[in-house]
Motif scaffolding. Structure first.
Motif, short mmCIF file in Angstrom:
data_model
loop_
_atom_site.label_atom_id
_atom_site.label_comp_id
_atom_site.label_asym_id
_atom_site.label_seq_id
_atom_site.Cartn_x
_atom_site.Cartn_y
_atom_site.Cartn_z
N GLY A 71 0.78 -1.23 0.00
CA GLY A 71 0.00 0.00 0.00
C GLY A 71 0.81 1.28 0.00
O GLY A 71 0.34 2.31 0.49
N ALA A 73 2.48 4.64 -1.58
CA ALA A 73 2.12 5.60 -2.62
C ALA A 73 3.15 5.56 -3.75
O ALA A 73 4.34 5.32 -3.51
CB ALA A 73 2.05 7.00 -2.04
N ILE A 74 2.70 5.80 -4.95
CA ILE A 74 3.57 5.75 -6.13
C ILE A 74 4.67 6.80 -6.06
O ILE A 74 5.79 6.59 -6.54
CB ILE A 74 2.74 5.93 -7.41
CG1 ILE A 74 1.73 4.77 -7.55
CG2 ILE A 74 3.65 5.97 -8.64
CD1 ILE A 74 0.77 4.93 -8.71
N TYR A 79 2.95 5.37 3.02
CA TYR A 79 1.71 4.62 2.80
C TYR A 79 0.63 5.53 2.22
O TYR A 79 0.46 6.67 2.63
CB TYR A 79 1.21 4.02 4.12
CG TYR A 79 2.14 2.98 4.69
CD1 TYR A 79 2.32 1.76 4.05
CD2 TYR A 79 2.87 3.22 5.84
CE1 TYR A 79 3.18 0.80 4.55
CE2 TYR A 79 3.74 2.27 6.36
CZ TYR A 79 3.89 1.06 5.71
OH TYR A 79 4.76 0.12 6.21
N SER A 80 -0.07 4.99 1.25
CA SER A 80 -1.12 5.75 0.58
C SER A 80 -2.43 5.66 1.35
O SER A 80 -2.76 4.63 1.94
CB SER A 80 -1.33 5.21 -0.84
OG SER A 80 -2.43 5.82 -1.46
N ASP A 82 -5.20 6.13 -0.33
CA ASP A 82 -6.13 5.71 -1.36
C ASP A 82 -6.69 4.33 -1.03
O ASP A 82 -5.93 3.40 -0.73
CB ASP A 82 -5.42 5.68 -2.72
CG ASP A 82 -6.34 5.26 -3.84
OD1 ASP A 82 -6.44 4.03 -4.10
OD2 ASP A 82 -6.96 6.14 -4.47
N ASP A 84 -8.15 1.93 -2.81
CA ASP A 84 -7.77 0.82 -3.69
C ASP A 84 -6.33 0.38 -3.46
O ASP A 84 -6.03 -0.82 -3.44
CB ASP A 84 -7.97 1.21 -5.16
CG ASP A 84 -9.44 1.36 -5.53
OD1 ASP A 84 -10.29 0.77 -4.83
OD2 ASP A 84 -9.73 2.07 -6.51
N ILE A 85 -5.44 1.35 -3.28
CA ILE A 85 -4.03 1.03 -3.05
C ILE A 85 -3.86 0.34 -1.70
O ILE A 85 -3.11 -0.64 -1.57
CB ILE A 85 -3.16 2.30 -3.13
CG1 ILE A 85 -3.18 2.85 -4.55
CG2 ILE A 85 -1.74 2.02 -2.67
CD1 ILE A 85 -2.43 4.17 -4.72
N GLY A 89 -2.61 -3.57 -1.05
CA GLY A 89 -1.50 -3.89 -0.17
C GLY A 89 -1.87 -4.97 0.84
O GLY A 89 -1.07 -5.86 1.15
#
Length: 235
Positions: A71, A73-74, A79-80, A82, A84-85, A89
């Motif tokens: 999970g 973040a890009i 950690y995101s 989001d 869905d992300i 994860g």
């Protein structure tokens, strides 16, 4: 996958707990990814009671191979938040527990009829959810301060109960241990997660202790409760 094992001196087979680690805080400090997490206080507690304790390091953590990707973040900011992300994860973590269970099946010193899954923080929600997602695998599940997203992410109010509800179909008793002053998850949020889990059909006991996210390192607050729980599930 690196799996740290702590076991009694006798031959066995031993009742066994798979204990899952949490996150690395905000996910920004990559040096923490390679740190093996196998809390001595937890290992000693179970070994002293005749249990074997396994501490798997999920992909990209400790000395395990692969890239850590639970999970994050890009943009590398940690950690995101989001949804869905975050859930992707979590699903990745479930795959790693699947690998651990497969490994357990071939171990002669593991009592296959007395298996329990546990964990702290992210590992706590993973333990509860996994027991329901893979029924008839574990006889119980122990959650220390569990949650996937902390209060710094507004979406934690939806993601955490959603993941906990996945454990409701396990058909086994669970033990939830939370701190009243947890900096990541308010006690009201944790009770709400438990209530939704119970409403979905889950079985469990919820206990609140006068401490924060470090509850796991204070066995005086949980030793008796966990001991009673183990005696019940390992009959």
């Amino acid at each position: 996958m690196e799996i740290v094992t702590a076991k009694p001196k006798d031959v066995g087979p031993h009742p066994t707990i798979v204990f899952n680690h949490g996150s690395t805080g905000r996910g920004q400090n990559k040096s923490l990814y390679s740190r093996t997490v196998a809390p001595t206080v937890v290992a000693n507690y179970f070994v002293e009671r005749g249990w074997m304790a396994l501490f798997p390091q999920r992909r990209g953590r400790g000395k395990s191979g692969g890239v850590y990707g639970e999970g994050l973040a890009i943009d590398g900011s940690g950690y995101s938040c989001d949804v869905d992300i975050a859930i992707a994860g979590f699903e990745r973590a479930v795959e790693d527990v699947d690998a651990v269970v497969s490994y357990l099946r071939d171990q002669s010193d593991v009592d296959q009829e007395r298996l329990v899954v546990g964990g702290v923080s992210r590992g706590g929600v993973l333990a509860i959810a996994y027991a329901g997602m893979r029924p008839n695998t574990f006889r119980g599940s122990i959650n220390f301060n569990g949650g996937w997203l902390g209060r710094g992410c507004p979406n934690h109010e939806s993601v955490n109960p959603l993941l906990f509800e996945r454990g409701a179909g396990a058909g086994v008793p669970t033990l939830w241990l939370h701190g009243n002053f947890d900096q990541y998850y308010s006690i009201a949020h944790c009770r709400g997660n438990f209530d939704k889990f119970r409403s979905a059909g889950g079985q469990g006991t919820f206990l609140a202790a006068p401490t924060g996210h470090a509850l796991m390192f204070k066995p005086a607050l949980w030793s008796e409760h966990v001991g009673q729980y183990l005696r019940e599930v390992a009959k």
